[in-house]
Scaffold this motif. Structure first.
Motif, short mmCIF file in Angstrom:
data_model
loop_
_atom_site.label_atom_id
_atom_site.label_comp_id
_atom_site.label_asym_id
_atom_site.label_seq_id
_atom_site.Cartn_x
_atom_site.Cartn_y
_atom_site.Cartn_z
N LEU A 262 47.69 -5.52 26.39
CA LEU A 262 46.30 -5.32 26.70
C LEU A 262 45.53 -5.24 25.63
CD1 LEU A 262 47.32 -2.60 29.39
CD2 LEU A 262 46.55 -4.93 29.77
N ASP A 263 44.21 -5.72 25.59
CA ASP A 263 43.20 -5.28 24.73
C ASP A 263 42.74 -3.83 24.81
OD1 ASP A 263 42.82 -7.92 23.85
OD2 ASP A 263 41.58 -8.42 25.40
N LEU A 264 42.78 -2.95 23.69
CA LEU A 264 42.55 -1.69 23.67
C LEU A 264 41.06 -1.19 23.11
CD1 LEU A 264 45.84 -0.17 23.01
CD2 LEU A 264 44.83 -0.54 25.27
N TRP A 265 40.71 -2.02 22.02
CA TRP A 265 39.41 -1.49 21.33
C TRP A 265 39.08 -2.64 20.54
CZ3 TRP A 265 39.81 2.88 16.96
CH2 TRP A 265 38.78 3.38 16.78
N ASN A 266 37.69 -2.92 20.59
CA ASN A 266 37.15 -3.65 19.39
C ASN A 266 35.89 -3.17 18.98
OD1 ASN A 266 38.15 -6.82 19.82
ND2 ASN A 266 37.70 -6.05 22.09
N PHE A 267 36.08 -2.88 17.47
CA PHE A 267 35.07 -1.97 16.73
C PHE A 267 34.57 -2.77 15.75
CE2 PHE A 267 35.11 1.44 13.47
CZ PHE A 267 33.93 2.18 13.92
N GLU A 268 33.44 -2.15 15.14
CA GLU A 268 32.57 -2.92 14.08
C GLU A 268 32.58 -1.68 13.07
OE1 GLU A 268 29.33 -5.00 14.91
OE2 GLU A 268 30.50 -6.79 15.47
N LEU A 269 32.73 -1.85 11.98
CA LEU A 269 32.52 -0.86 10.62
C LEU A 269 31.87 -1.37 9.75
CD1 LEU A 269 33.57 1.98 9.80
CD2 LEU A 269 35.26 0.83 8.88
N LYS A 270 30.67 -0.60 9.35
CA LYS A 270 29.97 -1.21 8.31
C LYS A 270 30.46 -0.75 6.76
CE LYS A 270 25.39 -1.47 10.84
NZ LYS A 270 24.21 -0.91 10.84
N LYS A 271 30.21 -1.95 5.94
CA LYS A 271 30.82 -1.44 4.72
C LYS A 271 32.25 -0.59 4.59
CE LYS A 271 26.26 -1.81 2.20
NZ LYS A 271 25.59 -1.17 1.37
N PRO A 272 33.23 -1.39 5.05
CA PRO A 272 34.52 -0.51 5.00
C PRO A 272 34.88 -0.65 3.67
CG PRO A 272 34.91 -2.89 5.73
CD PRO A 272 33.30 -2.64 5.72
N ILE A 273 35.93 0.33 3.46
CA ILE A 273 36.73 0.59 1.77
C ILE A 273 37.65 -0.71 2.19
CG2 ILE A 273 37.94 1.97 0.50
CD1 ILE A 273 36.79 4.36 1.87
N LEU A 274 37.66 -1.36 0.99
CA LEU A 274 38.20 -2.94 1.06
C LEU A 274 39.80 -2.45 0.47
CD1 LEU A 274 35.63 -5.10 -0.11
CD2 LEU A 274 36.33 -4.62 2.24
N TRP A 275 40.54 -3.13 0.92
CA TRP A 275 42.11 -3.42 0.21
C TRP A 275 41.81 -4.45 -0.77
CZ3 TRP A 275 45.85 -6.79 -0.80
CH2 TRP A 275 47.40 -6.44 -0.78
N THR A 276 42.53 -3.97 -1.98
CA THR A 276 42.53 -4.91 -3.05
C THR A 276 43.73 -4.77 -3.72
OG1 THR A 276 41.61 -3.48 -4.75
CG2 THR A 276 40.16 -4.66 -3.48
N THR A 277 44.22 -5.66 -4.58
CA THR A 277 45.33 -5.83 -5.20
C THR A 277 45.30 -4.63 -6.17
OG1 THR A 277 44.72 -7.45 -6.99
CG2 THR A 277 46.02 -8.05 -4.77
N ASP A 278 44.27 -4.13 -6.70
CA ASP A 278 44.33 -2.90 -7.75
C ASP A 278 43.84 -1.56 -7.06
OD1 ASP A 278 44.44 -4.72 -9.97
OD2 ASP A 278 42.23 -5.14 -9.89
N GLN A 279 43.26 -1.57 -5.83
CA GLN A 279 43.01 -0.53 -5.06
C GLN A 279 43.29 -0.81 -3.55
OE1 GLN A 279 42.01 2.56 -6.16
NE2 GLN A 279 41.88 1.51 -8.56
N PRO A 280 44.51 -0.55 -3.54
CA PRO A 280 45.12 -1.15 -1.87
C PRO A 280 44.97 0.00 -1.00
CG PRO A 280 46.96 -0.66 -3.39
CD PRO A 280 45.95 -0.43 -4.31
N LYS A 281 43.58 0.13 -0.70
CA LYS A 281 43.03 1.26 0.47
C LYS A 281 43.39 0.96 1.74
CE LYS A 281 41.40 3.91 -2.78
NZ LYS A 281 41.74 5.10 -3.39
N GLN A 282 44.34 1.79 2.51
CA GLN A 282 44.55 1.55 3.82
C GLN A 282 43.89 2.65 4.84
OE1 GLN A 282 48.67 -0.07 4.54
NE2 GLN A 282 48.78 1.04 2.49
N TYR A 283 43.45 2.12 6.21
CA TYR A 283 42.96 3.23 7.01
C TYR A 283 43.96 3.36 7.93
CZ TYR A 283 37.93 2.30 6.01
OH TYR A 283 36.65 2.08 5.61
N ARG A 284 43.99 4.28 8.76
CA ARG A 284 45.06 4.64 9.70
C ARG A 284 44.74 4.78 10.93
NH1 ARG A 284 50.01 7.71 8.48
NH2 ARG A 284 50.60 9.01 10.16
N LEU A 285 45.34 3.99 11.64
CA LEU A 285 44.89 4.05 13.12
C LEU A 285 45.86 4.87 13.98
CD1 LEU A 285 43.71 2.83 15.87
CD2 LEU A 285 45.60 1.18 15.89
#
Length: 821
Positions: A262-285
């Motif tokens: 089932l599709d639960l959520w489609n969400f757009e986020l402006k300028k998210p904090i990016l995941w990179t190899t130097d700064q592997p930032k993660q969001y939490r669902l």
């Protein structure tokens, strides 16, 4: 500061790991297991009552803890082929599900290779495949057994669980037994007892996307439910938290039709904090499912990043070129084989990151979720692949396993931001398992897998390594280039890469390097290159891994020294800095690993191409990578494990320093021999090399390197031998250390005049009688009872058991020697 970072990563990893399991209640079933390394006549033999003291009570079980690998030691036993067959595990569980209407599951994170699960005598589940996760629902079987007399009397309120694993040879299974790694048996990853409500989440698919400029992110969430009770509707609550823990969005949705995705959520986020190899930032669902069955809570982590393998060009992360600096990993370690602990895995991945790795190819199968979580949190991008490896193509049973394992791998690891490539196979041009080897049939199936991967996950690339007749099917292709090892010289590397790059849409060089026998060093490591034909092909061909016959090649004719491999790696890395079109490469592998197809290697049954040994002991090659790939100041003088160098009196000998500092000064016996500036294109050692006149006997070398305000030093001591030797004529065995009831013994080889033979490579065989035990079957240069000498010596450790022992050493043509401990 580094220790604080490691502790932070460990804490986050543990929190993330625990949240990913079925969130209601999950228990590692690590203790109170018994193990039998053979088959039974049937499951009844695992659970039948046994009269205490009965001399006819066979077979004999041994107590073990999980995770556990059947082949923890025999994979590298020099005298036997490793065990491939059936084994059994048994335990008795207290099942106390807090929800009477809930489900009780056994969640396997990996068991090899065919598995059967029994509750008492009832078979409740079977699984084929040694590397993907799966669950066995034991709810009904437990309920039925609780009604029996055996539950009350024989087992006194506990539930007998028996598990049969089987890693027997089977041509209709992947991976092939022709593969260059052990196909292990056992429950070698966590087994968990899980309680969930009648409606729970089977998989939560969360896809985080962002444009190359990083301006607009999109999160798409889908769910698959485990719903054996057929519940019709529920409410789902979701919220997204940024890397700092701030809630950035949330939603609530009523759902029905819970027996499909089932599709639960489609969400757009402006300028998210990016995941990179130097700064592997993660969001939490964070999510919660509310239904008549109760509440089910869970969490996933996601990372917003944009990846692009440019056609006929490099790799881009978030719109910027990033050279993929990679290596490879097998799940294999000294003393435990595939049953690595969390601490071991964490140490290994941190060592990779500290070496400068930003990319890893997981060879050649789906690996532990612990590995993937660490790649996410450390910033290591991943190529993960299914174990369609060598042998050809089997029938429908074979194909169905490949389809199932690809589906499971993609779905189980879908949310990891670190994964950028799904691998369809490895060396599929390697025949041998079947009478027929039909390239067109292999192509047809490769196309099917490639299409399936894109259908399951259109956001990632597909790839294979070394199957030229399928190179056009996948998105990214890695040819076979082994310059300076299996074919050609390492100076052929760039030319070979350019030729292969021109043939495909997207080029990535996985697998390069060569074997090195740890603790073996050479004063003339490139000598064998004079025999090698250069300027031609550098691919690996049939028979090249053999130590006998065929054309001249370093893999057969070289000295297998650490000295040679550091030169080869140094050349490759300096060349990669001048290849702007290169997406990246991955050295094969990070750590030495066991293999059944290399019994004659200097450590029998070991692939010795790692930059660290099988027990994490660093080889010199580790520091070469650090000098090119890391920013934190470092400096390392080559040869810490080279106790005796040799040459003529007054002869100048090269000393190399591997460092990322712009300048370094070298001292010999307290005297400065000047400073040199680093230049990556000044081979070898990026210009940080000195020719020095060693004194006969003891010498001390020291380097002082500077980077900004930081000053780095490295220093060690060695002897310089000028006496010439002839062939080995005798051995001497001595104890060189003792600590914590463990002694270290060393054998040295001497000629008839008593001069140590510093280039001797004789086979050494250690033996022991008495109270102690050799610490052998480790798959390391100092942990094998049969091993080739390194610079005329070999060492091994002995567990004394607080008693007396006699250690022996034999070598063909020489008198056996002994020492008492």
């Amino acid at each position: 500061m580094m220790l604080k970072n490691i502790k932070y990563i460990i804490t986050i990893s543990l929190l993330f790991y625990s949240s990913l399991l079925f969130s209601q209640q999950s228990i590692h079933l690590n203790n109170n297991w018994e193990f039998l390394k053979q088959d039974l006549g049937g499951v009844w033999e695992a659970v039948r009552p046994v009269t205490m003291g009965n001399p006819e009570s066979v077979p004999l079980w041994q107590k073990v803890s999980l995770p556990h690998c059947v082949n923890a030691e025999d994979a590298v036993d020099p005298d036997v082929n490793y065990y491939q067959g059936q084994s059994w595990y048994r335990t008795q569980l207290t099942i106390d599900n807090p929800d009477q209407a809930g489900r009780t599951l056994l969640h396997f994170e990996g068991a090899g290779q065919k598995t059967e699960v029994y509750v008492y005598t009832t078979k409740v589940a079977t699984h084929v495949g040694g590397y993907d996760e799966w669950t066995a629902d034991i709810t009904d079987a437990v309920a039925a057994f609780k009604k029996t007399e055996a539950f009350k009397k024989q087992f006194k309120g506990k539930i007998p669980v028996s598990i049969r694993t089987d890693n027997s040879r089977d041509l209709e299974m992947i991976p092939s037994d022709l593969a260059d790694f052990n196909i292990y048996g056992g429950i070698y990853r966590y087994l968990n007892l899980v309680y969930v409500p009648a409606l729970s989440v089977d998989k939560m698919f969360a896809k985080a996307e962002v444009d190359a400029a990083g301006k607009l992110g999109k999160l798409t969430v889908k769910a698959r439910f485990y719903n054996p009770a057929g519940i019709n509707d529920a409410t789902v609550k979701l919220k997204l938290m940024d890397p700092a823990g701030k809630i950035v969005a949330g939603t609530e949705k009523k759902i029905n039709g819970l027996n499909t995705d089932l599709d639960l959520w489609n969400f757009e986020l402006k300028k998210p904090i990016l995941w990179t190899t130097d700064q592997p930032k993660q969001y939490r669902l964070i999510y919660e499912v509310i239904s008549s069955a109760g509440n089910y809570k869970g969490a996933e982590k996601v990372g917003f990043r944009n990846i692009n393998f440019v056609e006929k060009g490099p790799f881009m992360l978030n719109g910027k070129r990033l050279l993929l600096r990679g290596t490879h990993r097998h799940e294999d370690h000294a003393g435990v084989a595939a049953a690595m602990t969390e601490d071991m895995i964490r140490e290994e991945m941190q060592m990779m990151k500290d070496m400068g790795v930003n990319f890893i190819r997981l060879g050649h199968y789906q690996q532990s979720r612990i590995v993937l979580n660490l790649c996410d949190s450390l910033g290591i991008m991943v190529w993960e692949e299914i174990p369609w490896c060598r042998g050809g193509l089997g029938g429908e049973v074979y194909k169905q396993q490949a389809r199932r394992m690809l589906t499971n791998m993609v779905e189980q690891h879908y949310n990891h931001p670190s994964i950028i490539i799904w691998g369809m196979g490895n060396e599929n041009d390697w025949p041998g398992d079947f009478p027929e080897f039909d390239k067109e049939k292999i192509r047809t199936f490769m196309k099917e897998l490639n299409d399936l991967s894109h259908k399951l996950d259109a956001s990632r690339y597909t790839a294979i390594r070394r199957c030229d007749f399928c190179s056009d099917i996948v998105d990214v292709y890695s040819p076979s280039i082994w310059a300076g090892w299996y074919r050609g010289a390492y100076t052929d590397y760039k030319k070979s890469s350019e030729e292969e790059f021109a043939k495909v849409k997207r080029f990535l060089h996985a697998e390069w390097g060569g074997d090195s026998h740890a603790l073996r060093h050479s004063e003339n490591p490139d000598k064998a290159l004079s025999k090698i034909k250069t300027g031609g092909s550098t691919d690996e061909r049939a028979g090249d891994a053999s130590l006998y016959g065929g054309a001249a090649r370093i893999s057969k004719d070289g000295d297998w020294s650490e000295s040679y491999i550091t030169n080869l790696i140094d050349w490759h890395l300096k060349e990669q800095e001048t290849m702007p079109w290169l997406s990246g490469s991955a050295y094969w592998p990070f750590k030495d690993f066991s293999t059944p197809v290399r019994p004659d290697n200097p450590v029998p049954y070991m692939n010795q191409k790692g930059v660290v040994e099988r027990d994490f002991t660093k080889k010199e090659a580790y520091y070469v990578f650090q000098s090119y790939w890391t920013e934190k100041p470092m400096a390392h003088i080559y040869g810490h494990s080279w106790p005796v160098r040799w040459g003529d009196e007054g002869e100048e000998k090269m000393v190399k320093v591997y460092s990322n500092c712009p300048e370094a000064e070298l001292f010999l016996n307290g005297k400065s021999f000047g400073s040199k500036k680093r230049n990556s294109q000044d081979y070898p050692a990026a210009g940080l090399r000195w020719n020095l006149p060693f004194a006969k006997g003891k010498n001390t070398v020291k380097v002082i390197a500077k980077k900004g305000k930081e000053v780095i030093t490295d220093e060690f001591e060695f002897n310089y031998q000028t006496e010439k030797w002839t062939k080995p004529a005798k051995m001497e065995l001595t104890k060189i250390a003792e600590k914590d009831d463990v002694a270290t013994v060393e054998v040295k080889l001497y000629d008839s005049k008593g001069v140590q033979c510093l280039d001797a490579i004789n086979w050494i065989n250690f033996g022991l009688t008495g109270d102690g035990k050799l610490i052998d079957n480790q798959g390391t240069s100092s942990g094998s009872r049969k091993v080739q000498a390194y610079n005329g010596r070999a060492i091994i450790k002995v567990k004394l058991n607080k008693g007396k022992s006699i250690v022996s050493v034999g070598s063909e043509g020489l008198s056996t020697v002994f020492t008492s401990l």
